[in-house]
Design a protein around this motif. Structure first.
Motif, mmCIF file in Angstrom:
data_model
loop_
_atom_site.group_PDB
_atom_site.id
_atom_site.type_symbol
_atom_site.label_atom_id
_atom_site.label_comp_id
_atom_site.label_asym_id
_atom_site.label_seq_id
_atom_site.Cartn_x
_atom_site.Cartn_y
_atom_site.Cartn_z
ATOM 1 N N LEU A 1 0.822 -1.199 0.000
ATOM 2 C CA LEU A 1 0.000 0.000 0.000
ATOM 3 C C LEU A 1 0.863 1.259 0.000
ATOM 4 O O LEU A 1 0.521 2.254 -0.651
ATOM 5 N N ALA A 2 1.990 1.247 0.689
ATOM 6 C CA ALA A 2 2.880 2.409 0.683
ATOM 7 C C ALA A 2 3.407 2.682 -0.717
ATOM 8 O O ALA A 2 3.466 3.842 -1.165
ATOM 9 N N ALA A 3 3.778 1.618 -1.431
ATOM 10 C CA ALA A 3 4.271 1.811 -2.799
ATOM 11 C C ALA A 3 3.173 2.335 -3.713
ATOM 12 O O ALA A 3 3.418 3.209 -4.566
ATOM 13 N N LEU A 4 1.938 1.833 -3.554
ATOM 14 C CA LEU A 4 0.835 2.301 -4.394
ATOM 15 C C LEU A 4 0.531 3.773 -4.134
ATOM 16 O O LEU A 4 0.324 4.555 -5.075
ATOM 17 N N LEU A 5 0.481 4.173 -2.846
ATOM 18 C CA LEU A 5 0.199 5.572 -2.532
ATOM 19 C C LEU A 5 1.283 6.496 -3.060
ATOM 20 O O LEU A 5 0.999 7.583 -3.593
ATOM 21 N N THR A 6 2.547 6.081 -2.938
ATOM 22 C CA THR A 6 3.643 6.911 -3.446
ATOM 23 C C THR A 6 3.585 7.033 -4.959
ATOM 24 O O THR A 6 3.795 8.128 -5.521
ATOM 25 N N ARG A 7 3.268 5.934 -5.649
ATOM 26 C CA ARG A 7 3.222 5.972 -7.116
ATOM 27 C C ARG A 7 2.073 6.839 -7.608
ATOM 28 O O ARG A 7 2.245 7.648 -8.541
ATOM 29 N N GLU A 8 0.883 6.724 -7.006
ATOM 30 C CA GLU A 8 -0.246 7.537 -7.451
ATOM 31 C C GLU A 8 -0.026 9.015 -7.143
ATOM 32 O O GLU A 8 -0.407 9.883 -7.935
ATOM 33 N N ALA A 9 0.605 9.319 -5.989
ATOM 34 C CA ALA A 9 0.875 10.724 -5.676
ATOM 35 C C ALA A 9 1.871 11.317 -6.654
ATOM 36 O O ALA A 9 1.743 12.483 -7.070
ATOM 37 N N ARG A 10 2.874 10.523 -7.063
ATOM 38 C CA ARG A 10 3.845 11.019 -8.031
ATOM 39 C C ARG A 10 3.196 11.240 -9.389
ATOM 40 O O ARG A 10 3.497 12.215 -10.096
ATOM 41 N N ALA A 11 2.281 10.327 -9.766
ATOM 42 C CA ALA A 11 1.607 10.482 -11.052
ATOM 43 C C ALA A 11 0.681 11.694 -11.058
ATOM 44 O O ALA A 11 0.563 12.397 -12.071
ATOM 45 N N ALA A 12 0.034 11.956 -9.928
ATOM 46 C CA ALA A 12 -0.864 13.109 -9.840
ATOM 47 C C ALA A 12 -0.138 14.381 -9.447
ATOM 48 O O ALA A 12 -0.780 15.434 -9.304
ATOM 49 N N GLN A 13 1.182 14.305 -9.236
ATOM 50 C CA GLN A 13 1.996 15.454 -8.859
ATOM 51 C C GLN A 13 1.462 16.112 -7.579
ATOM 52 O O GLN A 13 1.314 17.329 -7.490
ATOM 53 N N ARG A 14 1.178 15.259 -6.588
ATOM 54 C CA ARG A 14 0.746 15.727 -5.278
ATOM 55 C C ARG A 14 1.841 15.448 -4.259
ATOM 56 O O ARG A 14 2.587 14.474 -4.385
ATOM 57 N N SER A 15 1.923 16.302 -3.237
ATOM 58 C CA SER A 15 2.932 16.157 -2.188
ATOM 59 C C SER A 15 2.359 15.255 -1.090
ATOM 60 O O SER A 15 1.618 15.715 -0.209
ATOM 61 N N VAL A 16 2.675 13.996 -1.168
ATOM 62 C CA VAL A 16 2.223 12.996 -0.199
ATOM 63 C C VAL A 16 3.446 12.273 0.341
ATOM 64 O O VAL A 16 4.319 11.846 -0.432
ATOM 65 N N GLU A 17 3.518 12.144 1.630
ATOM 66 C CA GLU A 17 4.631 11.463 2.286
ATOM 67 C C GLU A 17 4.090 10.255 3.044
ATOM 68 O O GLU A 17 3.193 10.384 3.877
ATOM 69 N N VAL A 18 4.639 9.093 2.744
ATOM 70 C CA VAL A 18 4.213 7.844 3.363
ATOM 71 C C VAL A 18 5.367 7.321 4.208
ATOM 72 O O VAL A 18 6.481 7.139 3.704
ATOM 73 N N VAL A 19 5.096 7.077 5.475
ATOM 74 C CA VAL A 19 6.107 6.595 6.412
ATOM 75 C C VAL A 19 5.616 5.278 6.989
ATOM 76 O O VAL A 19 4.507 5.205 7.533
ATOM 77 N N GLN A 20 6.434 4.236 6.847
ATOM 78 C CA GLN A 20 6.100 2.946 7.436
ATOM 79 C C GLN A 20 6.640 2.909 8.860
ATOM 80 O O GLN A 20 7.846 2.966 9.088
ATOM 81 N N GLU A 21 5.738 2.836 9.832
ATOM 82 C CA GLU A 21 6.107 2.949 11.236
ATOM 83 C C GLU A 21 6.606 1.648 11.822
ATOM 84 O O GLU A 21 7.041 1.613 12.960
ATOM 85 N N GLY A 22 6.561 0.582 11.102
ATOM 86 C CA GLY A 22 6.992 -0.700 11.633
ATOM 87 C C GLY A 22 5.828 -1.659 11.710
ATOM 88 O O GLY A 22 4.716 -1.297 12.101
#
Length: 675
Positions: free
Chosen positions: A234-255
């Motif tokens: 899910l972190a990879a999907l959110l990062t990829r869609e944010a990059r495609a939409a040119q939105r500033s989204v930061e995803v941090v995996q807390e463990g």
């Protein structure tokens, strides 16, 4: 209530002051957090408030400055530093020593030990305690005299989540009973979650004074908390869609299976999980810290309501409802039971609830509090005992009552402090301080061994009078071992108070009390006399064993020699006490003792040889001719002996040193009281 006006620290050289014109209030019945990054001046501000550091400004505790309060320890309980006492002292002995300093009965130590959960560790040394137990002991020291105000410097720094929740619960319980709590922290998330009011410092200046709800809404960074067994995907999907939409989204995996998404919303994250068939166990809007890495300790409620009013989806459910035609993904390794006794809150409607001072408990009122050690009250909404911020009903185990208590943790019962200070108070404190650790006994044993060895070696070399052999004082040594040992024990008398400011049970300036100084001088004198007596006896016995009766006999004029010997060791002990009190250092106290024969004695001898003081050389004889013959029962002999001891260069040097140190101590005492 605490009222601080214009607190300003004294700057060093050309550097700006650590605290500059700080003014704020900490109301009664509420927890106030002093927030700032390391170096922002939080600790300096507390030390200025407690008059432990020089500077400008004044602080009122319920309308009175600290030096105007008759019993400061009754008004303010202080926790400063990591270790609240000497590492060789026992937990119970440490508290009993503070009971004597605060003027409360010794049984109070057992009461606070039971409250903080350290009864089983009462005989443990302070140096063996863990960090969590160390903080519990510090809180016990602060609660000893039943103060109205608690001042704590970084109380949860380095503590695990469970210990931090317990400590916050105790502070909340104290505030709920009308007390004032002021603590410092560098974590904005902790300040917003546990405090009612947040005072923010930056480079020693006040930048904000806000209610905790306003602080969380305006100063903290919102995020979306996600719990899914497919966190990396899910972190990879959110990062990829944010990059495609040119939105500033930061995803941090807390463990583990937790994610923190900054710059997005629950709807966007849920839609992404729905489109890619990613199972989501939890999805909630949270207010985290000012950057990534907040984990699951954000400001959420166990009833499914976040601080911003956004509803969290029930655990073990998908992010959004899926239609029947869409195939459901395979379940993860965790089962998905739906507990029946306690139904989960529906995602709609979403009640709007703010984190104010009147926070409601997450568990029903009829649930009893557990018998274990007190857990934090409901305002600490970091989650259950797992610390993951999730609902208790979301666990895989059968449903059980919430661990959060419905009432605040129990506090020590009220206690009455004696209205007038007793002259035995400082004496009891000093006796418990001196006998609570083994340093004095080890020092005495080392002095006896060193004296015996020195006496045997000096006797084998020869050219040393018998009186000096019994004192183990050859001409080559500036001072005998017994005098050095007495000076060291005297210098250690102020060691605890200056090394550990948390021991300041009375105004934070226990060493500045003249009554305590008298007690320290008395105990130091008795200890020095006992050490001198044991040293002479041990040396005489050793000389008798090695060289026979000739060197072990009692010398002639033993009364005069005993008076000089006692005056020497007592003077060295007092010099160590006064020097350590003036310079706030044990090393400085011992240096003052050694400096008497090394520096002061040569100066006195040089002055003694001068023309202006040469006439004082016959002082004992002239006194005997004029005044002493009139004394009955031969008292003139003893007075003459004492006069001869004082007239010696060492006696003059020691007397001058003691007079100078005593004057310096009085000056510093008066200056601290004027401040």
């Amino acid at each position: 209530m605490i009222q601080a006006f214009g607190l300003t620290s004294t700057p060093r050289k050309d550097l700006p002051p650590a605290v500059d014109d700080l003014t704020f209030e900490a109301p009664a019945g509420r927890v106030t957090a002093l927030l700032g990054a390391p170096g922002a001046g939080k600790t300096t501000a507390l030390r200025l408030m407690l008059q432990l550091q020089q500077g400008r400004g004044i602080t009122h505790f319920r309308g009175r400055p600290l030096h105007r309060i008759a019993h400061p320890s009754r008004e303010v309980g202080v926790v400063l530093g990591d270790i609240p006492g000497h590492p060789g002292r026992t937990v119970r002995g440490h508290l009993r020593m503070l009971c004597a300093a605060a003027g409360v009965p010794a049984r109070r130590a057992d009461e606070v030990l039971e409250v903080v959960g350290l009864v089983s560790l009462r005989d443990e040394r302070l140096g063996t305690l863990s960090r969590g137990m160390d903080r519990r002991l510090g809180l016990a020291c602060a609660l000893l005299a039943d103060p109205h105000t608690l001042v704590l410097d970084g109380p949860t720094e380095g503590l695990p989540a469970r210990e931090g929740r317990w400590l916050h619960g105790m502070l909340r319980a104290h505030a709920s009973q009308g007390g004032t709590v002021l603590l410092t922290t560098a974590d904005p998330k902790e300040a917003a979650r546990t405090a009612d009011r947040v005072v923010t410092l930056e480079q020693g200046r006040l930048v904000a004074d806000q209610d905790a709800t306003v602080f969380a809404r305006t100063r903290l960074r919102p995020r979306v908390a996600v719990r899914t067994p497919h966190a990396p995907r899910l972190a990879a999907l959110l990062t990829r869609e944010a990059r495609a939409a040119q939105r500033s989204v930061e995803v941090v995996q807390e463990g583990g299976n937790r994610l923190s998404v900054y710059g997005s919303s629950c709807a966007e994250v849920g839609e992404t999980a729905f489109r890619h068939s990613v199972l989501v166990h939890r999805l909630a809007d949270e207010v985290g810290d000012e950057g990534p890495g907040a984990g699951a300790d954000g400001l959420t409620r166990n009833d499914g309501v976040g601080p911003s009013g956004a509803c969290a989806t029930p655990p073990h459910s998908a992010s959004v409802p899926q239609p029947a035609s869409v195939p459901q993904p395979e379940p993860g390794p965790e089962p998905e039971p739906v507990p029946q006794p306690r139904p989960l809150p529906e995602p709609e409607p979403c009640p709007q609830r703010e984190l104010g001072p009147d926070r409601e408990p997450a568990s029903p009122p009829e649930l009893p509090a557990p018998d274990a050690q007190p857990a934090p009250p409901s305002h600490d909404a970091a989650g259950g005992e797992t610390g993951e911020g999730e609902s208790v009903a979301a666990t895989d185990a059968p449903p059980r009552p919430s661990p959060l208590p419905t009432r605040p943790p129990a506090l020590p019962p009220p206690i009455s402090v004696r209205p007038a200070p007793s002259p035995l108070r400082p004496l009891r404190y000093e006796l418990r301080r001196a006998t609570g650790i083994g340093t004095g006994f080890l020092t005495g044993a080392a002095v006896l061994v060193a004296s015996a060895v020195t006496a045997v070696v000096a006797a084998s070399v020869g050219h040393t009078p018998q009186a000096r052999l019994l004192a183990a004082w050859p001409a080559e040594l500036p001072l005998p071992p017994a005098a050095l040992g007495a000076g060291l024990l005297g210098a250690l008398a102020f060691g605890d108070e200056f090394r550990h400011p948390a021991l300041a049970a009375d105004r934070g300036t226990v060493p500045r009390r003249l009554g305590l100084l008298t007690a320290k001088l008395l105990v130091a004198a008795v200890t020095a006399l006992l050490l001198a007596f044991l040293t002479v006896g041990c040396d005489a016995e050793v000389l008798y064993l090695f060289y026979g009766r000739e060197l072990g006999r009692v010398p002639e004029g033993w009364a005069v020699l005993s008076a000089g010997w006692a005056g020497l060791v007592v003077g060295c002990a007092w010099a160590g006490v006064l020097a350590a009190g003036v310079f706030r250092s044990t090393t400085a106290g011992l240096a003052a003792v050694v400096g008497v024969p090394v520096v002061v004695v040569p100066l006195v001898r040089r002055a003694w040889a001068g023309v202006s003081v040469r006439s004082a050389a016959g002082l004992p004889e002239r006194l005997r001719e004029t005044v002493l013959p009139q004394w009955p029962f031969g008292g003139e002999q003893h007075v003459t002996a004492v006069t001869r001891v004082i007239a010696q260069p060492v006696g003059w040097a020691l007397a001058l040193s003691l007079a100078a140190l005593l004057c310096a101590y009085l000056v510093t005492t008066l200056r601290s009281r004027v401040r």
